[in-house]
Design a protein around this motif. Sequence first.
Motif, PDB file in Angstrom:
ATOM      1  N   ILE A  37       0.862  -1.185   0.000  1.00  0.00           N
ATOM      2  CA  ILE A  37       0.000   0.000   0.000  1.00  0.00           C
ATOM      3  C   ILE A  37       0.898   1.234   0.000  1.00  0.00           C
ATOM      4  N   GLY A  38       0.637   2.135  -0.926  1.00  0.00           N
ATOM      5  CA  GLY A  38       1.428   3.357  -1.020  1.00  0.00           C
ATOM      6  C   GLY A  38       2.637   3.161  -1.930  1.00  0.00           C
ATOM      7  N   PRO A  39       3.409   4.215  -2.117  1.00  0.00           N
ATOM      8  CA  PRO A  39       4.579   4.111  -2.992  1.00  0.00           C
ATOM      9  C   PRO A  39       5.668   3.231  -2.380  1.00  0.00           C
ATOM     10  N   ASP A  40       6.525   2.687  -3.223  1.00  0.00           N
ATOM     11  CA  ASP A  40       7.663   1.888  -2.763  1.00  0.00           C
ATOM     12  C   ASP A  40       8.693   2.801  -2.097  1.00  0.00           C
ATOM     13  N   HIS A  41       9.559   2.201  -1.249  1.00  0.00           N
ATOM     14  CA  HIS A  41      10.715   2.938  -0.742  1.00  0.00           C
ATOM     15  C   HIS A  41      11.627   3.188  -1.944  1.00  0.00           C
ATOM     16  N   LYS A  42      12.329   4.316  -1.982  1.00  0.00           N
ATOM     17  CA  LYS A  42      13.141   4.677  -3.139  1.00  0.00           C
ATOM     18  C   LYS A  42      14.459   5.317  -2.725  1.00  0.00           C
ATOM     19  N   ILE A  43      15.357   5.378  -3.680  1.00  0.00           N
ATOM     20  CA  ILE A  43      16.493   6.280  -3.628  1.00  0.00           C
ATOM     21  C   ILE A  43      16.234   7.280  -4.736  1.00  0.00           C
ATOM     22  N   VAL A  44      16.210   8.561  -4.385  1.00  0.00           N
ATOM     23  CA  VAL A  44      15.968   9.602  -5.380  1.00  0.00           C
ATOM     24  C   VAL A  44      17.256  10.385  -5.618  1.00  0.00           C
ATOM     25  N   VAL A  45      17.425  10.844  -6.854  1.00  0.00           N
ATOM     26  CA  VAL A  45      18.556  11.700  -7.211  1.00  0.00           C
ATOM     27  C   VAL A  45      17.981  13.032  -7.658  1.00  0.00           C
ATOM     28  N   THR A  65      11.159   7.448   1.968  1.00  0.00           N
ATOM     29  CA  THR A  65      10.305   6.428   2.564  1.00  0.00           C
ATOM     30  C   THR A  65       8.981   6.344   1.824  1.00  0.00           C
ATOM     31  N   GLY A  66       8.548   5.128   1.564  1.00  0.00           N
ATOM     32  CA  GLY A  66       7.265   4.907   0.892  1.00  0.00           C
ATOM     33  C   GLY A  66       6.199   4.471   1.882  1.00  0.00           C
ATOM     34  N   GLY A  71       3.455   8.050   1.360  1.00  0.00           N
ATOM     35  CA  GLY A  71       2.511   8.553   0.372  1.00  0.00           C
ATOM     36  C   GLY A  71       1.758   9.782   0.850  1.00  0.00           C
ATOM     37  N   LEU A  72       1.526   9.863   2.158  1.00  0.00           N
ATOM     38  CA  LEU A  72       0.811  11.005   2.740  1.00  0.00           C
ATOM     39  C   LEU A  72       1.755  12.138   3.147  1.00  0.00           C
ATOM     40  N   GLU A  76       9.243   9.950   8.060  1.00  0.00           N
ATOM     41  CA  GLU A  76      10.531  10.602   8.279  1.00  0.00           C
ATOM     42  C   GLU A  76      11.571   9.840   7.471  1.00  0.00           C
ATOM     43  N   ASP A  77      12.167  10.510   6.484  1.00  0.00           N
ATOM     44  CA  ASP A  77      13.181   9.871   5.648  1.00  0.00           C
ATOM     45  C   ASP A  77      14.470   9.679   6.431  1.00  0.00           C
TER      46      ASP A  77
END
Length: 160
Positions: A37-45, A65-66, A71-72, A76-77
């Motif tokens: 449920i919600g977006p996946d955990h990611k690494i963003v650049v 954090t997903g 998603g909301l 806390e990343d």
Amino acid sequence: MQAKNYAVALIACGFLALGLEAKAQKIGSVDTAFKWIGPDHKIVVEAYDDPKVNGITCYVSRAKTGGIKGGLGLAEDKAEASISCRQVGAIHFVQALKQQEEVFNQSLSILFKKLRIVRMVDLERNTLIYLTYSDKLIEGSPQNSVTAVPVDRQTPIPLK
């Protein structure tokens, strides 16, 4: 009634903090963990152009954090981040620089946790150093990453 006023004040502070964030350009991301449920955990650049030094861009990778909280926008990343700053064009100083100053920050949680990027000047080597770390209102993280951009000796770095 007091609890409601306290919650409203905290939310208002969060929106104020969001308004002061650096404007990052998202370059891309990769998923690190599937969430049902919600977006996946990611690494963003993301890319940040130095506002006082034309021709330098900093690329920062960090965890996002997903899940439902992510998603909301309530998650806390993590504090881990990596930075790489490069000369991407002719270097031009918009104004004289301080020896050390924060050039970007971005919220990592709804309240009080920020990713920060600080620029330092090494005059002896004519080099700009960029440090990234995170902090919280009470306790930050010692995890950090540093990168340096040497500037041609024919272009001295102006200091305030």
